[in-house]
Scaffold this active site. Sequence first.
Site, mmCIF file in Angstrom:
data_model
loop_
_atom_site.group_PDB
_atom_site.id
_atom_site.type_symbol
_atom_site.label_atom_id
_atom_site.label_comp_id
_atom_site.label_asym_id
_atom_site.label_seq_id
_atom_site.Cartn_x
_atom_site.Cartn_y
_atom_site.Cartn_z
ATOM 1 N N GLU B 283 0.466 -1.030 -0.249
ATOM 2 C CA GLU B 283 -0.406 -0.094 -0.147
ATOM 3 C C GLU B 283 0.532 1.246 0.368
ATOM 4 O O GLU B 283 0.753 1.884 -0.812
ATOM 5 C CB GLU B 283 -1.121 -0.177 1.231
ATOM 6 C CG GLU B 283 -2.206 1.157 1.043
ATOM 7 C CD GLU B 283 -3.325 0.701 2.406
ATOM 8 O OE1 GLU B 283 -4.213 0.010 1.955
ATOM 9 O OE2 GLU B 283 -3.861 1.033 2.974
ATOM 10 N N GLU B 286 2.373 2.097 -3.347
ATOM 11 C CA GLU B 286 1.012 1.695 -4.134
ATOM 12 C C GLU B 286 0.717 3.803 -3.693
ATOM 13 O O GLU B 286 0.685 4.248 -5.466
ATOM 14 C CB GLU B 286 -0.127 1.055 -4.290
ATOM 15 C CG GLU B 286 -1.472 1.961 -4.764
ATOM 16 C CD GLU B 286 -2.463 0.827 -4.348
ATOM 17 O OE1 GLU B 286 -2.791 0.018 -3.883
ATOM 18 O OE2 GLU B 286 -3.312 1.368 -4.856
ATOM 19 N N CYS B 310 -7.859 -2.040 4.408
ATOM 20 C CA CYS B 310 -8.176 -3.005 4.854
ATOM 21 C C CYS B 310 -9.475 -3.266 6.006
ATOM 22 O O CYS B 310 -10.096 -4.452 6.087
ATOM 23 C CB CYS B 310 -7.425 -2.888 6.332
ATOM 24 S SG CYS B 310 -5.787 -1.875 6.150
ATOM 25 N N SER B 330 -7.237 1.441 -2.640
ATOM 26 C CA SER B 330 -6.023 0.985 -2.842
ATOM 27 C C SER B 330 -6.520 -0.356 -3.342
ATOM 28 O O SER B 330 -7.318 -0.728 -2.440
ATOM 29 C CB SER B 330 -5.079 0.940 -1.256
ATOM 30 O OG SER B 330 -4.559 -0.038 -1.102
ATOM 31 N N LYS B 369 -15.560 -10.015 8.273
ATOM 32 C CA LYS B 369 -14.227 -10.193 7.325
ATOM 33 C C LYS B 369 -15.387 -11.664 7.113
ATOM 34 O O LYS B 369 -14.357 -12.299 6.295
ATOM 35 C CB LYS B 369 -13.472 -10.722 8.681
ATOM 36 C CG LYS B 369 -12.611 -9.114 8.925
ATOM 37 C CD LYS B 369 -11.722 -9.168 8.187
ATOM 38 C CE LYS B 369 -10.688 -8.017 7.794
ATOM 39 N NZ LYS B 369 -10.258 -7.601 6.860
ATOM 40 N N GLU B 372 -16.643 -10.686 3.910
ATOM 41 C CA GLU B 372 -15.344 -10.697 2.400
ATOM 42 C C GLU B 372 -14.383 -11.438 2.617
ATOM 43 O O GLU B 372 -14.187 -11.998 1.399
ATOM 44 C CB GLU B 372 -14.273 -9.431 3.306
ATOM 45 C CG GLU B 372 -12.634 -9.460 2.645
ATOM 46 C CD GLU B 372 -12.201 -8.365 3.212
ATOM 47 O OE1 GLU B 372 -11.601 -9.488 5.050
ATOM 48 O OE2 GLU B 372 -10.973 -7.536 2.853
ATOM 49 N N GLU B 377 -14.447 -12.681 -5.389
ATOM 50 C CA GLU B 377 -13.154 -11.414 -6.067
ATOM 51 C C GLU B 377 -11.972 -12.886 -4.836
ATOM 52 O O GLU B 377 -10.652 -13.081 -5.898
ATOM 53 C CB GLU B 377 -13.209 -10.390 -5.259
ATOM 54 C CG GLU B 377 -13.083 -9.838 -6.183
ATOM 55 C CD GLU B 377 -15.103 -9.437 -5.180
ATOM 56 O OE1 GLU B 377 -15.146 -9.943 -4.263
ATOM 57 O OE2 GLU B 377 -16.284 -9.144 -5.656
ATOM 58 N N CYS B 526 -10.400 -1.534 14.719
ATOM 59 C CA CYS B 526 -10.710 -3.153 14.358
ATOM 60 C C CYS B 526 -10.715 -3.780 16.168
ATOM 61 O O CYS B 526 -11.775 -4.092 16.803
ATOM 62 C CB CYS B 526 -9.654 -3.755 14.220
ATOM 63 S SG CYS B 526 -9.557 -3.091 12.162
#
Lengths: 394, 596
Positions: B283, B286, B310, B330, B369, B372, B377, B526
């Site tokens: 990141e 990037e 994230c 990102s 999560k 996710e 993907e 988190c």
Amino acid sequence: MATTYNLKRADFIFRNENDWEKILNRTLQRDKTELINELISSELKGRGGAGFPTGLKWKLASESKVQEKFIICNADEGEPGTFKDREILTKVPFKVLSSMAICAYIIGAKQGIIYLRGEYRFLKPDLEKTISEFEYYCNEINFDFKIKIFMGSGAYICGEETALFESMEGKRGEPRNKPPFPTNAGYMDKPTVINNVETLAHTFTIFKYGATKFYDLGVQFSRGTKLFSVSGDTPKPGIYELELGMSLQDFVDEFGDGDTKAVQVGGASGFLVPRKRFGETAIGFRGKLTGISLPTGGSMMLFNSSRSMFNVLDNYLEFFREESCGQCTPCRVGCQQLLIGIKAVKQGSKPASYLDKLLKLTETMQYTAKCGLGQSVANSFSSIVENFREEMIY
Amino acid sequence: MSKKINITINGVVYEVEPGLTILEAAQNAGINIPTLCYHKDLCVAGNCRVCVVEIAGQKRLAASCATPCQENMEVLTNTLKVRNSRKHIIELLLSEHNADCTKCYKNGNCELQELAAEYKIMSQDLIDLVPYKDYTIDMFSPSIIKDDSRCIRCQRCVRTCAELQGVNALTVAYKGDKMKISTFFENSMNDVVCTTCGQCVNHCPTGALIEKNYIEDAWEAISDPEKHVIVQTAPAVRVGLGEEMGFEPGESVTGKMVAALKNLGFDSVLDTDFTADLTIMEEGTELLTRLKKALVDKDINIKLPMATSCSPGWIKYIEHMYPEYLGNLSTCKSPQQMFGALAKTYYAKARKLDPDKIVSVSVMPCTAKKFEANRPEMHDSGYRDVDIVLTTRELAIMIKQAGIDFRKLPEKKFDRLMGDSSGAAVIFGATGGVMEAALRTAYEIVTGREVPFDNLDILPVRGLEGVREASIKIEKPLENWAFLDGVELKCAVAHGLVNAKKVMDAVKEKKADYHFIEIMACPGGCLGGGGQPIPTNPEIREKRTKAIYEEDKNLSIRKSHENPEVIKIYKDFLGEPLGKKSHELLHTKYVARNRY
């Protein structure tokens, strides 16, 4: 000691002398404090049912230093058996609008709003025409005041003033926590006077004839006249203007069908009075005749001996179960328990003594519910169950 | 300072700050008043009525959470009338509630159950209303189960979704007896704007909103001798898990957690922190690449500010609410998903394992999560990258089920290969942590020097304010980065989606010219995630935050690019940040979603 007050008819509200422009113009020239004092001395109390002193309400709002304020006319007439506000808005709307303007002048508001019951949509076109005429006149006398109509959507709870504000703000119609009270933080959290349609019609009478004329009518603690929506087992249903303080016996003598078993005073959220209590019950805010005194928003439902009081209560509870906003526990669940509970007793799946448990439950609802709706379910429930217990069981 | 006021509670006079509610005054005085709809994170609702108290001179009781103290007010919190009313209210709630507690996921951690026990509701006089109701259970979301039969309509979830997250996926529908908590058109939670953040789960007093648990799946995998089961643990888990095991909030239990996981039977206990460090490498690079393309090449297709990716709750939020800004995200996968992709490639290869036989489990402070890991993907390894996602709470349940005496466990270290981490990775668990970690690395790449802050602590990005801004001026960069000389790198950090909205609106209205923004869906980051121990409140989150920064301070390696395993993986497997292999495994793309 007890005085007997007879039923006295009056004719102020609907007497239309087409003089509102004169009265309005004249009143707007007067000193604000003087007007408030006049209203206070009339002892007018809110005619929506709660009976808060109107003069005090206006005074509290006038004392706030906040720039923007509102005057709202509560025309969300939803109490079962009440149909007087509709008639006022149809027949003498200028009186209501004028009173709103006077209130605006006193408290310093520039915007008035009529919260019109969803089911009264048919009144809207005419009322709008009247408002534009009225605003035109205000403009002519250089009084900066506008009125708009806000349409309700049919929820009974939105007649509760803070739920009404929420509804106007585009939120769910749920009563707020109090304090703050509307005169401090009402619509859009601004100081707001909210009055029932009839209350505003009475303030017009007071500013027209003076407080003394109003004060001389009625009895101590319950001054002036009141519109009554008479329905049920009566040969002459309709709307009547009567002086406050009459005994229920006089009322029944006038409006009953000769076989009146009970009268529900104040709609579903009011009290049921059985025949044996007619004589000792006065219709007014406080102060004893010989027995109790019942405030009311004006609904008078008469029941004759052909009526089952179980069905009456069942009907009210079904109404409350559905019309509770549902946010607070005692009201939301309490109403369901009461309705299912009386059915269970009737069907025999619960013993008769279960009624006493339900009465206790209504007590808790009265003490703990967030707003007037949940608090007043106890009124009809306890007065019907206590007076017609046998009809609940057999 | 305004004048204090005197209030009498149960006969004792207290001097309190004006504006305090009766409930707060009582709590300060050590007097317990039961509550249900009240929550420190949320505005006052005053709708459960269980906190009622008696005020002298008033016939009606007052909801203490919603009633401000007034001069000379006399409050009684324990009269017969108060007790009977509270008991009645609890009974009413129970009558409308599916009180089949033994079959409830929240059995043992339910505020209604606690109150029922406290008030000894031994018999049920009232009629059970549940058979009269048409309750539904929504199980379609991969993250959250919504069981209306357990709902007490306190609206804590509604206020959470609106006030903390600004999402409004949950709202009140209907009135009276039909009143319920619902979604747009009563669709499943899976088909509305729900970000699966799980804050509603964290704030629900009962079992009406719970995470979808995968405990049995995890046990099954562990017990299968054919499978090689690896587990990764997110940075925030180690500062939350202790609370479930009887420790005070703010006690870090990293070593015991690792020991417990080994005891449970996982074949390898690894650390998401490793891929957090890797995320920083990718990141950070990037960001610098984007800056270069934007500033030097004047490439108008380059989107700035770049936003962190994230937090899967945040990703789903931006996909629903600001799909036109997906190019600003990102492309880095979250550390969990980077780990998953590497587990079945790099790790499998190094350990000479058939990736088909690897079950990749993660322990996360997060319910999003789960969503996710379920995204289509996330199959870049050729398999589902992460197979099972457990929350901190689920791990605690497993530890208890296994009969492990957590307190007595010796501290153990993570296994090697994807088990090493730097302090920079640990602070991922706190809001501002990713930003701080990225700056520590990026600044050093650009200038060859450490960030100009004492002990590498970039204090301006720390803290619990909703939105924080910071900037670092780049001076005397290395030759390659000369174009950044004198550039002031502008950053923003936001946590809680309601604050994400503020930042995104500022970006949208061009009121802010940030280069880099870090957004975490949950309050506090988190560590305050939707999968963390219940209860949560500002004080608890502050304690967890402290613990996180303490961990960072105590680690010898505190910069991601110095993590030896990170250096090794680039040498042995990935090549370089943003290289071909990285693109295949560590980066992803996003999809625009509707608001309804």
